[in-house]
Design a protein around this motif. Structure first.
Motif, PDB file in Angstrom:
ATOM      1  N   LEU A  37      -2.321  -0.792   8.939  1.00 48.58           N
ATOM      2  CA  LEU A  37      -1.832  -1.712   7.908  1.00 48.58           C
ATOM      3  C   LEU A  37      -0.500  -2.325   8.310  1.00 48.58           C
ATOM      4  CD1 LEU A  37      -2.803   0.397   4.783  1.00 48.58           C
ATOM      5  CD2 LEU A  37      -3.564  -1.959   5.215  1.00 48.58           C
ATOM      6  N   ALA A  38       0.418  -1.491   8.787  1.00 44.01           N
ATOM      7  CA  ALA A  38       1.714  -2.009   9.211  1.00 44.01           C
ATOM      8  C   ALA A  38       1.568  -2.944  10.395  1.00 44.01           C
ATOM      9  CB  ALA A  38       2.644  -0.846   9.557  1.00 44.01           C
ATOM     10  N   ASP A  39       0.649  -2.618  11.287  1.00 40.42           N
ATOM     11  CA  ASP A  39       0.418  -3.467  12.446  1.00 40.42           C
ATOM     12  C   ASP A  39      -0.060  -4.862  12.041  1.00 40.42           C
ATOM     13  OD1 ASP A  39       0.215  -3.625  15.422  1.00 40.42           O
ATOM     14  OD2 ASP A  39      -1.903  -3.973  14.980  1.00 40.42           O
ATOM     15  N   VAL A  42       0.841  -1.194   0.000  1.00 41.31           N
ATOM     16  CA  VAL A  42       0.000   0.000   0.000  1.00 41.31           C
ATOM     17  C   VAL A  42       0.878   1.246   0.000  1.00 41.31           C
ATOM     18  CG1 VAL A  42      -1.825   1.280   1.189  1.00 41.31           C
ATOM     19  CG2 VAL A  42      -1.800  -1.217   1.312  1.00 41.31           C
ATOM     20  N   LEU A  43       0.535   2.196  -0.845  1.00 40.43           N
ATOM     21  CA  LEU A  43       1.145   3.517  -0.848  1.00 40.43           C
ATOM     22  C   LEU A  43       0.125   4.492  -0.267  1.00 40.43           C
ATOM     23  CD1 LEU A  43       3.185   5.740  -1.665  1.00 40.43           C
ATOM     24  CD2 LEU A  43       2.125   5.721  -3.945  1.00 40.43           C
ATOM     25  N   GLY A  87       6.110  -0.349  11.671  1.00 41.10           N
ATOM     26  CA  GLY A  87       6.714  -0.986  10.499  1.00 41.10           C
ATOM     27  C   GLY A  87       6.527  -0.255   9.191  1.00 41.10           C
ATOM     28  N   ALA A  88       5.782   0.863   9.191  1.00 39.66           N
ATOM     29  CA  ALA A  88       5.589   1.622   7.951  1.00 39.66           C
ATOM     30  C   ALA A  88       6.856   2.400   7.611  1.00 39.66           C
ATOM     31  CB  ALA A  88       4.416   2.583   8.096  1.00 39.66           C
ATOM     32  N   VAL A 136       4.106  -0.993   3.812  1.00 35.47           N
ATOM     33  CA  VAL A 136       3.442   0.290   3.610  1.00 35.47           C
ATOM     34  C   VAL A 136       4.480   1.395   3.436  1.00 35.47           C
ATOM     35  CG1 VAL A 136       1.782   1.939   4.550  1.00 35.47           C
ATOM     36  CG2 VAL A 136       1.560  -0.490   5.100  1.00 35.47           C
ATOM     37  N   LEU A 137       4.250   2.241   2.443  1.00 35.58           N
ATOM     38  CA  LEU A 137       5.043   3.457   2.268  1.00 35.58           C
ATOM     39  C   LEU A 137       4.114   4.658   2.398  1.00 35.58           C
ATOM     40  CD1 LEU A 137       7.593   5.075   1.462  1.00 35.58           C
ATOM     41  CD2 LEU A 137       6.876   4.799  -0.935  1.00 35.58           C
TER      42      LEU A 137
END
Length: 436
Positions: A44-46, A28-29, A138-139, A51-52
């Motif tokens: 999302l990162a969780d 995902v951007l 984590g993003a 993810v960026l």
């Protein structure tokens, strides 16, 4: 629309055939690291997705905002594990409402889902805090980086051309899905065909900071009866929010439903409020910390569409601002979280149709509430109606407590009583009433 043509003709964007570097592919951007984008990135990162997040500015950066967090926003921040850092900022108990010579202090209600308190935090601190939380989960965050153009391949949006200002490079970022979270003006959203329904109320607000001896009071203050120095009634409302750092956030808001709103100079409206605000605050041109700033706020879910085959629009970019009170931060966090849940389903299942659940969730949660709010703010667009409603309302603290619950979207599902019945009656009427 012809997405490929419109995307390539977007003013100021480099052509897709530029010799730009191509990054690795992300799940995902996220375009924008404000409240909605950072929340989506965190959730999302969780869940373990790659993810960026690209953010046009570098933190810390200023944003025009009242800086007040309602219990809805606090709930979302605490769910993201930010309860401890929130404790470093000013916590407040409720709203002090002033109109027609009457002052009422209205505490936040007890609620099974939301805490009975809020915080006041400058957006320069808040947004950096939440973006940092997303990175910790984590993003990846690219500050000073602007998504200047969609990448379209085979009729689908598959990424974005990103200009990294400090590095002086342009990179093509590809992702399975995109989240548009670039704020109220949302250039990227417009490039994808999202647009605001101009029949919906539009908010306008101006705010500035002032030093004040009462910077740490436990109440945010709202003035519902604005007047100029000659005592003439003015459209809109004013606020004073203690920030707890020696300053207060002072501002005025106006809705497009007010008659003649286009001719109203919000800077002069702000000057009038500063001149007539309660003297005890010490709000004067001499105590100003700088010039005020302002902006427009799309309200009531006014931007559509909110989904495409590979993208979602969230937060202010989707018009997720409460028409009743101008609250946007809590709804930004909520829509970011809902978008992340839909994207997680799509990524895990491999079925892009799961993105449709995002709009379904938005409709279930907000459609009726926003419709009632839009009807209400159209009614108070007549200043005489606004004055009479506030005059009557301010005579009853119990009534105004219910008004606070309704406007802040804090009614409990199990609550009964005349205010709940009145709300349900209005909701029932609005449900069948045609939109103007």
């Amino acid at each position: 629309m012809n997405l490929c043509r419109d995307a390539r003709e977007w003013v100021g964007a480099p052509p897709l055939w530029d010799d730009s570097r191509v990054t690795d592919r992300y799940d995902v951007l996220v375009i924008g690291a404000g409240p909605s984008g950072a929340a989506a990135a965190y959730w999302l990162a969780d869940r373990g997705h790659r993810v960026l997040v690209v953010e046009k500015k570098r933190f810390p950066r200023e944003k025009t905002c009242g800086d007040g967090l309602t219990p809805r926003a606090v709930r979302q921040l605490e769910d993201m594990g930010l309860a401890e850092p929130l404790g470093d900022y000013l916590r407040y108990d409720g709203l002090r409402s002033i109109a027609h010579g009457v002052t009422l202090e209205l505490a936040w209600p007890d609620h099974p889902e939301f805490p009975p308190y809020g915080y006041v935090i400058r957006r320069r601190d808040l947004d950096e805090m939440v973006a940092g939380r997303a990175v910790k989960a984590g993003a990846t965050l690219w500050p000073a980086s602007e998504a200047v153009q969609p990448v379209v391949e085979g009729g689908l949006v598959t990424g974005a051309v990103v200009r990294r200002r400090e590095a002086g490079t342009t990179e093509t970022v590809r992702a399975r899905y995109l989240v548009v979270a670039d704020g109220a003006n949302s250039r990227f959203g417009r490039a994808l065909g999202a647009s605001r329904d101009r029949s919906y109320p539009l908010g306008m607000a101006v705010r500035g900071y002032f030093t004040s001896p009462f910077h740490d009071e436990p109440w945010i203050e709202s003035h519902l009866d604005l007047r100029d120095r000659e005592g003439n009634h003015l459209p809109g409302y004013g606020w004073v929010f203690p920030v707890g750092d020696g300053t207060v956030n002072v501002g005025v808001g106006l809705l497009s439903t007010f008659q003649g709103w286009k001719s109203v100079n919000t800077s002069k409206l702000m000057d009038a409020f500063v001149a007539t605000a309660p003297p005890r605050w010490g709000i004067t041109p001499e105590t100003a910390c700088g010039p005020p700033t302002g902006g427009k706020l799309p309200t009531g879910g006014s931007v559509t569409p909110k989904t495409g085959p590979t993208w979602l629009v969230i937060g202010d970019a989707g018009g997720a601002i409460n028409p009743f009170n101008g609250e946007g931060i809590g709804y930004a966090y909520e829509t970011g979280r809902l978008a992340a849940a839909a994207l997680d389903r799509a990524l895990v299942s491999g079925d892009g149709l799961a993105l449709r659940t995002y709009e379904e969730e938005l409709a279930a949660r907000y459609d009726l509430y926003f419709k009632v709010a839009r009807a209400f703010v159209r009614a108070i667009g007549n200043p005489a109606v606004m004055r009479e409603l506030t005059r009557v309302g301010m005579q009853s603290k119990t009534l105004m407590e219910w008004v606070l619950r309704i406007m802040a979207n804090l009614l409990r599902p199990d609550e009964l009583g005349p205010a709940e019945a009145a709300y349900k009656a209005v909701a029932a009427l609005v449900r069948v009433a045609p939109e103007p």
